[in-house]
Motif scaffolding. Structure first.
Motif, PDB file in Angstrom:
ATOM      1  N   TRP A 202      30.195   8.163  -3.982  1.00 47.48           N
ATOM      2  CA  TRP A 202      29.577   7.084  -4.756  1.00 47.48           C
ATOM      3  C   TRP A 202      28.728   6.235  -3.820  1.00 47.48           C
ATOM      4  CZ3 TRP A 202      30.714   1.841  -3.861  1.00 47.48           C
ATOM      5  CH2 TRP A 202      30.150   0.944  -4.768  1.00 47.48           C
ATOM      6  N   ASN A 203      27.531   5.916  -4.278  1.00 47.74           N
ATOM      7  CA  ASN A 203      26.591   5.103  -3.503  1.00 47.74           C
ATOM      8  C   ASN A 203      26.135   3.949  -4.382  1.00 47.74           C
ATOM      9  OD1 ASN A 203      24.371   3.945  -2.212  1.00 47.74           O
ATOM     10  ND2 ASN A 203      23.575   5.900  -1.470  1.00 47.74           N
ATOM     11  N   PRO A 204      26.489   2.706  -4.051  1.00 46.02           N
ATOM     12  CA  PRO A 204      26.147   1.578  -4.914  1.00 46.02           C
ATOM     13  C   PRO A 204      24.648   1.409  -5.109  1.00 46.02           C
ATOM     14  CG  PRO A 204      26.882   0.806  -2.767  1.00 46.02           C
ATOM     15  CD  PRO A 204      27.194   2.264  -2.827  1.00 46.02           C
ATOM     16  N   LEU A 205      23.856   1.855  -4.124  1.00 45.42           N
ATOM     17  CA  LEU A 205      22.405   1.717  -4.233  1.00 45.42           C
ATOM     18  C   LEU A 205      21.809   2.715  -5.215  1.00 45.42           C
ATOM     19  CD1 LEU A 205      21.495   1.183  -0.460  1.00 45.42           C
ATOM     20  CD2 LEU A 205      21.940  -0.535  -2.224  1.00 45.42           C
ATOM     21  N   VAL A 206      22.530   3.818  -5.445  1.00 44.01           N
ATOM     22  CA  VAL A 206      22.075   4.854  -6.370  1.00 44.01           C
ATOM     23  C   VAL A 206      22.840   4.799  -7.686  1.00 44.01           C
ATOM     24  CG1 VAL A 206      21.860   7.346  -6.753  1.00 44.01           C
ATOM     25  CG2 VAL A 206      21.394   6.378  -4.487  1.00 44.01           C
ATOM     26  N   ASP A 207      24.163   4.651  -7.577  1.00 51.32           N
ATOM     27  CA  ASP A 207      25.022   4.729  -8.755  1.00 51.32           C
ATOM     28  C   ASP A 207      25.293   3.389  -9.421  1.00 51.32           C
ATOM     29  OD1 ASP A 207      25.527   7.571  -8.534  1.00 51.32           O
ATOM     30  OD2 ASP A 207      26.763   7.100  -6.796  1.00 51.32           O
ATOM     31  N   GLY A 208      24.946   2.296  -8.754  1.00 50.43           N
ATOM     32  CA  GLY A 208      25.231   0.990  -9.311  1.00 50.43           C
ATOM     33  C   GLY A 208      26.681   0.601  -9.101  1.00 50.43           C
ATOM     34  N   PRO A 235      32.355  -1.203   1.328  1.00 43.66           N
ATOM     35  CA  PRO A 235      31.287  -0.745   0.427  1.00 43.66           C
ATOM     36  C   PRO A 235      31.606  -1.039  -1.036  1.00 43.66           C
ATOM     37  CG  PRO A 235      31.840   0.964   2.017  1.00 43.66           C
ATOM     38  CD  PRO A 235      32.881  -0.101   2.147  1.00 43.66           C
ATOM     39  N   LEU A 238      30.169  -4.072  -3.130  1.00 45.08           N
ATOM     40  CA  LEU A 238      28.801  -4.061  -3.635  1.00 45.08           C
ATOM     41  C   LEU A 238      28.787  -3.640  -5.098  1.00 45.08           C
ATOM     42  CD1 LEU A 238      27.075  -2.322  -0.603  1.00 45.08           C
ATOM     43  CD2 LEU A 238      27.324  -4.765  -1.044  1.00 45.08           C
ATOM     44  N   GLY A 239      27.822  -4.129  -5.839  1.00 45.56           N
ATOM     45  CA  GLY A 239      27.670  -3.700  -7.226  1.00 45.56           C
ATOM     46  C   GLY A 239      28.349  -4.591  -8.235  1.00 45.56           C
TER      47      GLY A 239
END
Length: 276
Positions: A202-208, A235, A238-239
């Motif tokens: 999971w990537n907060p910059l991509v997945d929110g 991490p 974030l989001g």
């Protein structure tokens, strides 16, 4: 009975900011599928009821063995075509299958499933090779769910003392697993459905924001309740993800343990009267 599963198996030691996994539950109590994008989903609808050996999950991996059961009060996620539920996976409960191992073709950093009729004897382990990445039980995770998650979503009066929820397991960018083991010591049954996986973390910059409500942070075999303070600096902070909390104050230890023993006894009675 709901208080019996409050996090009595959670450790209270603080985790470092580099916690390896986070566990979340679906915000909607009726949701039995992941809301994360770009995933692969495995249901048990095409398998025969009873024991299935060497089951392939196309493009993902394989199971050494599975016991598949028709929908009942304890399991079987409903969908539009099957409002009364679908087939599901079961370990324990006199099936002869005490564990099922999913071996992945590629190391992955996300796994989700609809974990139904949760009880203290359900266990889920993640491995990278022979190294244990994370170990979870229903008692250490689903006990933090609000009352709205208890009882089968088809009718909340059915099995009202046990939680039903879609649970997400996220590895950080440096954490992955290539084997997942679901087990039960035959004292009850481990019911689950709609297995969901994704290779990429999971990537907060991509997945929110994280799908669902954070419930626990995990580093190896240490599990800690997720709070705003424990998420800070990780991490996962974030989001703008909400942090879940069990409703009300926890029961006093003596009362809690007594109630916990009661639910174990009831569960054992349930296991004896069930048929495979």
């Amino acid at each position: 009975m709901k208080s019996t599963l409050l996090s009595i198996m959670l450790l209270t030691t603080a985790l470092p900011a580099g916690a390896e996994l986070i566990v979340t539950y679906a915000e909607d109590p009726n949701l039995n599928l992941s809301s994360l994008a770009n995933t692969n989903v495995f249901t048990f609808d095409q398998l025969k009821t009873g024991v299935n050996k060497n089951v392939s999950w196309s493009g993902v991996g394989s199971f050494n063995q599975l016991y598949v059961k028709g929908a009942d009060v304890y399991g079987g996620a409903a969908d539009a075509a099957n409002p009364n539920g679908t087939k599901y996976s079961l370990q324990g409960a006199g099936t002869g299958v005490l564990s099922s191992t999913l071996t992945l073709e590629k190391s992955s950093s996300y796994f989700g499933m609809w974990w139904s009729a949760g009880d203290p004897y359900n266990k889920l382990d993640f491995y990278q090779g022979s190294q244990l990445v994370g170990s979870f039980t229903t008692a250490s995770l689903l006990g933090l769910l609000p009352d709205t998650y208890f009882g089968n979503p088809k009718d909340r009066s059915l099995d009202a003392g046990e939680p039903f929820a879609f649970i997400n397991f996220f590895g950080d960018p440096k954490t992955a697993w290539d084997k997942i083991v679901l087990s039960n010591n035959n004292s009850s049954g481990f019911e689950s459905d709609n297995y969901t996986t994704r290779v990429t973390a999971w990537n907060p910059l991509v997945d929110g924001a994280l799908p669902g409500v954070p419930v626990a942070l995990v580093s190896g075999t240490t599990t800690t309740k997720a709070t705003k303070e424990s998420l800070a600096g990780t991490p996962w902070s974030l989001g703008q993800s909400p942090v879940g909390a069990a409703p009300g104050a926890p029961a006093p230890p003596v009362t809690l343990l007594a109630a916990f023993a009661g639910v174990l006894a009831l569960r054992q009675v349930r296991a004896k009267r069930r048929t495979a």
